[in-house]
Design a protein around this motif. Structure first.
Motif, PDB file in Angstrom:
ATOM      1  N   LYS A   1       0.771  -1.123  -0.074  1.00  0.00           N
ATOM      2  CA  LYS A   1       0.042  -0.023  -0.019  1.00  0.00           C
ATOM      3  C   LYS A   1       0.960   1.309  -0.172  1.00  0.00           C
ATOM      4  O   LYS A   1       0.694   2.158  -0.518  1.00  0.00           O
TER       5      LYS A   1
ATOM      6  N   LYS B   1      -5.944  -6.042   2.377  1.00  0.00           N
ATOM      7  CA  LYS B   1      -7.461  -5.450   2.193  1.00  0.00           C
ATOM      8  C   LYS B   1      -8.466  -6.512   2.680  1.00  0.00           C
ATOM      9  O   LYS B   1      -9.343  -6.186   3.317  1.00  0.00           O
TER      10      LYS B   1
ATOM     11  N   GLN C   1      -8.429  -6.356   6.344  1.00  0.00           N
ATOM     12  CA  GLN C   1      -8.737  -5.111   6.682  1.00  0.00           C
ATOM     13  C   GLN C   1     -10.362  -4.964   6.827  1.00  0.00           C
ATOM     14  O   GLN C   1     -11.113  -4.704   7.398  1.00  0.00           O
ATOM     15  N   ASN C   2     -10.959  -5.375   5.687  1.00  0.00           N
ATOM     16  CA  ASN C   2     -12.388  -5.571   5.571  1.00  0.00           C
ATOM     17  C   ASN C   2     -13.193  -6.753   5.618  1.00  0.00           C
ATOM     18  O   ASN C   2     -14.463  -6.565   5.892  1.00  0.00           O
TER      19      ASN C   2
END
Length: 395
Positions: free
Chosen positions: A336, A369, A372-373
């Motif tokens: 990122k 991701k 994270q999600n």
């Protein structure tokens, strides 16, 4: 010549010297210099060193023994082009409540007036070495290494030339280390300031460092390495840190950190922490000056810092037991950072390093991701907020 007898000494040694003299001890105790007249007052034979010596010669020998004693702390000031800040830096060291230290002043061929400032402190009794480079080394970490080779103290404080410290900084750090022989390093929280010394609000400190209701906390060595340093370099400034000299990287480990331009300090603290426990003092006892033109900012913009950070992260993965998901999340966090680099050139530099150390960047970013999600609400999720250890942690 008895009228010329005498020797300068740090005030920290004056108590030892006072006990040797047949005079009023309180007259010199705690003073920065022992006056020559105390040595000249008495001239009676004393049998020492296998023969009879005049009293003043005996005292001078005792002075030399005391002065050659190993200091408790070696303070290293590596400087490059910080003449404007050096007086405040050095004065904040000389004004420490703990006075049992030697001061090693290093300059890496500064083009400003640093040499004149350093020379003005040459006669200070704390100063043990002044080393001025004729040519610039190009690396602050090579200066750290040079200072470590000169250091004689049980503990070392690398006091960056543009920062300064609270008068109790050294005393509080050393007292913690003395009370905990297993600890390799003690660091304190810091006040972040701009170039003019005005306090600034820093989002990284607010989001990453946290605070606590306790005065200090001791972390087990490998837990701190894998659950703190693996995510970020939480020992973000040498000036707020004191460490045991025997915990410093060995000569065989030198190339791991001195060859770096931007993340050498990150690797240095990893190597130190793997040698012992870590004490954090939650009081802000150091002042950390941030500059827009700092080397760190240049490295972040060029992608070189990310490339060196990857080297440190993969080194930790070899030395520590780091789970698969945790690795992928960390790699994804780095991916990122690469995505947000400012130029195609900097992205290319960091991407090549990523492929070398961590493999597929797209897969790593996907796992970051996903964690994270999707996993955020489950016990499976990981990340620096969940992984770190904090006593009575408050955001």
């Amino acid at each position: 010549d008895r009228e010329q007898a005498g020797v300068n000494m740090p005030s920290a040694r004056s108590r030892q010297v006072a006990t040797l003299l047949p005079v009023n001890h309180s007259a010199i105790e705690g003073k920065p210099y022992a006056s020559k007249r105390f040595v000249a007052k008495s001239y009676v034979p004393v049998k020492r060193y296998g023969r009879k010596l005049p009293k003043n010669e005996y005292l001078c020998r005792k002075f030399q023994e005391i002065m050659s004693a190993t200091p408790l702390v070696s303070v290293i000031v590596p400087n490059y082009n910080y003449a404007a800040y050096l007086p405040q830096r050095i004065d904040s060291i000389l004004g420490q409540t703990l006075q049992d230290f030697e001061l090693i002043l290093l300059d890496d061929a500064s083009p400003d007036d640093s040499l004149a400032v350093i020379e003005s402190y040459r006669d200070n009794p704390h100063v043990s070495h002044i080393v001025i480079n004729e040519t610039n080394t190009g690396s602050p970490f090579k200066q750290w290494e040079r200072g470590l080779k000169l250091a004689r103290g049980k503990y070392v404080w690398i006091a960056e030339a543009d920062d300064w410290a609270d008068p109790t900084f050294l005393e509080r750090c050393v007292s913690k280390l003395e009370a905990n022989p297993r600890a390799a390093v003690c660091y304190t929280d810091s006040v972040w300031t701009d170039s003019d010394g005005k306090e600034i609000d820093n989002w990284w400190i607010r989001n990453h460092m946290g605070t606590s209701d306790v005065e200090s906390y001791t972390y087990e060595s490998r837990a701190f390495a894998s659950r703190h340093l693996y995510w970020h370099n939480y020992i973000y400034n040498a000036s707020c840190t004191v460490f045991r000299r025997d915990a410093a990287p060995t000569e065989a480990e030198s190339d791991l950190w001195t060859g770096m331009r931007y993340a050498g300090d990150y690797m240095f603290w990893v190597l130190v922490v793997l040698n012992g426990d870590v004490i954090r003092i939650f009081d802000r006892l150091s002042y950390f000056r941030r500059h827009e033109s700092a080397t760190t900012n240049k490295g972040n913009a060029s992608g070189a810092t990310i490339a060196e950070d990857l080297h440190v992260v993969t080194y930790l993965e070899k030395k520590q037991s780091i789970g698969w998901l945790k690795r992928k999340v960390k790699h994804g966090d780095i991916a990122k950072r690469i995505k947000h680099l400012p130029t195609p050139e900097s992205k290319e530099v960091a991407s090549k390093a990523f492929e070398t150390y961590a493999g597929n960047r797209r897969l790593a970013y996907f796992m970051f991701k996903f964690n994270q999600n999707v996993l955020a609400a489950t016990p499976l999720a990981t990340g620096y907020r969940r992984d770190r250890i904090f006593p009575k942690y408050k955001h």
